[in-house]
Scaffold this active site. Structure first.
Site, PDB file in Angstrom:
ATOM      1  N   HIS A  43      63.480  58.894  59.506  1.00 16.20           N
ATOM      2  CA  HIS A  43      64.842  58.335  59.435  1.00 16.20           C
ATOM      3  C   HIS A  43      65.486  58.228  60.814  1.00 16.20           C
ATOM      4  O   HIS A  43      66.509  57.564  60.968  1.00 16.20           O
ATOM      5  CB  HIS A  43      65.747  59.175  58.527  1.00 16.20           C
ATOM      6  N   ASP A  61      56.309  58.088  52.289  1.00 17.87           N
ATOM      7  CA  ASP A  61      57.400  58.961  51.855  1.00 17.87           C
ATOM      8  C   ASP A  61      58.226  58.230  50.785  1.00 17.87           C
ATOM      9  O   ASP A  61      58.307  57.000  50.796  1.00 17.87           O
ATOM     10  CB  ASP A  61      58.282  59.300  53.062  1.00 17.87           C
ATOM     11  N   HIS A  64      61.323  57.972  50.596  1.00 17.81           N
ATOM     12  CA  HIS A  64      62.475  57.293  51.203  1.00 17.81           C
ATOM     13  C   HIS A  64      62.036  56.247  52.223  1.00 17.81           C
ATOM     14  O   HIS A  64      61.025  56.426  52.902  1.00 17.81           O
ATOM     15  CB  HIS A  64      63.384  58.320  51.886  1.00 17.81           C
ATOM     16  N   ASP A 118      57.257  63.479  48.702  1.00 15.49           N
ATOM     17  CA  ASP A 118      58.393  63.519  47.768  1.00 15.49           C
ATOM     18  C   ASP A 118      58.303  62.422  46.703  1.00 15.49           C
ATOM     19  O   ASP A 118      59.230  62.254  45.902  1.00 15.49           O
ATOM     20  CB  ASP A 118      59.747  63.466  48.513  1.00 15.49           C
TER      21      ASP A 118
HETATM   22  C1  OKP Z   1      64.275  62.844  54.127  1.00 15.90           C
HETATM   23  B1  OKP Z   1      62.846  62.383  54.001  1.00 15.90           B
HETATM   24  C2  OKP Z   1      69.809  62.890  47.538  1.00 15.90           C
HETATM   25  C3  OKP Z   1      70.373  62.601  48.908  1.00 15.90           C
HETATM   26  C4  OKP Z   1      69.299  62.572  49.915  1.00 15.90           C
HETATM   27  C5  OKP Z   1      68.869  62.807  52.318  1.00 15.90           C
HETATM   28  C6  OKP Z   1      67.441  62.651  51.993  1.00 15.90           C
HETATM   29  C7  OKP Z   1      66.598  62.737  53.226  1.00 15.90           C
HETATM   30  C8  OKP Z   1      65.140  62.612  52.939  1.00 15.90           C
HETATM   31  N1  OKP Z   1      70.827  62.890  46.549  1.00 15.90           N
HETATM   32  N2  OKP Z   1      69.794  62.721  51.233  1.00 15.90           N
HETATM   33  O1  OKP Z   1      62.672  61.005  53.889  1.00 15.90           O
HETATM   34  O2  OKP Z   1      62.093  63.032  52.983  1.00 15.90           O
HETATM   35 ZN    ZN Z   2      61.629  61.399  51.884  1.00 16.51          ZN
END
Ligand code: OKP
Ligand code: ZN
Length: 343
Positions: free
Chosen positions: A159, A195, A197, A284
């Site tokens: 990120h 990932d 995200h 994740d």
């Molecule tokens: C980091 B990585 C969930 C909110 C999530 C931040 C997530 C960061 C993920 N309700 N806020 O990509 O695993």
């Molecule tokens: Zn993630």
């Protein structure tokens, strides 16, 4: 497969994050790396080595100088301003405000943050540097001829954008490693981000370039963090046109759909002509992850690790997310074992 690991990850140990309106214990915790390391050991994956120190020059190859200086000094400035708690942003240069860097740390932290959840602590910078060194040590091993390596990075990095931290990330470990390959003479690098995200930071860093191909499978930004990037019409700009491919997927996506997207991404990586592959390895996507919504089961990680090996490229695995802490070791190492089976 060789694993690179540093004890210095422990210096990032935030107490709380804001989640669904409440302060809750940070999902991104030192135990994540401990459990992965333990699994690397119990499965006899291979040797485990400590990283070398590359200093900040490789970081400055992909990140803004002012941002790196901010990361180095934010804790000191935060404390000097009279704070005695972890540092969080609470104000941002949103639409129609000016992107001018304030002098006061409360303003500066908002300028450099992309979200609110990531606490900056006394040890954040040290931990972030060690995570970069872990990734770069793996990169150098592959540049020297190894076919694969596992950079057990923590904190994660995907990120972190050119001049922004957030989403538990400070410096973009995978992007720094990709630039490391280029600086060592490779001409085409692919980054495959698995990932849950979207890897907004990695996309941001290479968006206008054609020497790094970035592709990401993730929860659609219509529903999931980081919300403001990661749609499939983001294909790169200028020289980078065609070198960015996103696969936004619906919440609840199961392995068959996910794997179909992965195979498409793999095909595009081959078409691009990548010489080296970096995997932003977040696990994740696991069905029981507490902050994510895909439905992968532990054996699915082995299956896709095997597929990645079939791409036939020297491959650096860079650890990113995964918050089902008890299973994070099994899932991450399943990918690596699947890769070795697929060779
Ligand atoms: C980091 B990585 C969930 C909110 C999530 C931040 C997530 C960061 C993920 N309700 N806020 O990509 O695993
Ligand atoms: Zn993630």
């Amino acid at each position: 497969m060789l694993t690179i690991y540093s004890e210095d990850h422990r210096h990032q140990d935030g107490k709380n994050e804001l989640h669904n309106g409440k302060m809750v214990p940070c999902f991104e915790m030192p135990k994540r790396a401990d459990i992965i390391l333990e699994r690397v050991k119990t499965t006899n994956l291979g040797a485990i080595i400590a990283p070398d120190d590359f200093g900040i020059d490789p970081i400055l190859r992909v990140h803004d100088k002012g941002f790196v200086e901010f990361m180095a000094t934010v804790w000191e400035e935060w404390c000097a301003a009279g704070n005695d708690c972890e540092a969080f942003a609470n104000t941002w240069p949103t639409r129609r405000l000016r992107e001018r860097i304030p002098i006061a740390i409360e303003g500066k932290i908002g300028y450099y943050a992309l979200a609110i959840e990531t606490p900056i602590t006394s040890g954040s910078y040290k931990a972030a540097l060690s995570s970069v060194n872990v990734a770069l040590t793996g990169q150098k091993k592959i540049a020297a001829g190894a076919h694969s390596a596992f950079a057990l990075c923590r904190p994660p990095g995907h990120h972190a954008a050119f001049d922004q931290y957030g989403g538990y990330c400070f410096f973009n470990n995978a992007a720094i490693a990709a630039q490391g390959f280029l600086d060592d003479g490779v001409s085409k690098v692919a980054i495959l981000d698995v990932d849950f995200h979207h890897g907004n930071g990695t996309q941001d860093i290479f968006y206008e370039r054609n020497d790094v191909f970035f592709t990401s499978l993730h929860g659609s930004p219509d529903y999931e963090f980081p919300y403001f990037l990661g749609w499939d019409d983001e294909t790169g700009r200028g020289a980078g046109e065609g070198c960015n491919i996103n696969y936004p997927l619906m919440p609840g996506t199961t392995f068959d759909i996910w794997f179909e997207a992965l195979r498409d991404a793999g095909k595009r990586i081959k078409e691009y002509g990548a010489e080296v592959l970096i995997i932003s390895l977040g696990v994740d996507t696991f069905a029981h992850d507490p902050i994510s919504s895909f439905k992968l089961q532990s054996p699915d990680f082995t299956t896709y690790g095997k597929y990645i090996a079939e791409l036939g490229l020297p491959t650096l695995f860079v650890m990113e997310g995964g918050y089902a802490v008890e299973e994070i070791g099994i899932n991450a190492v399943n990918v690596l074992q699947g890769f070795e089976e697929g060779l």
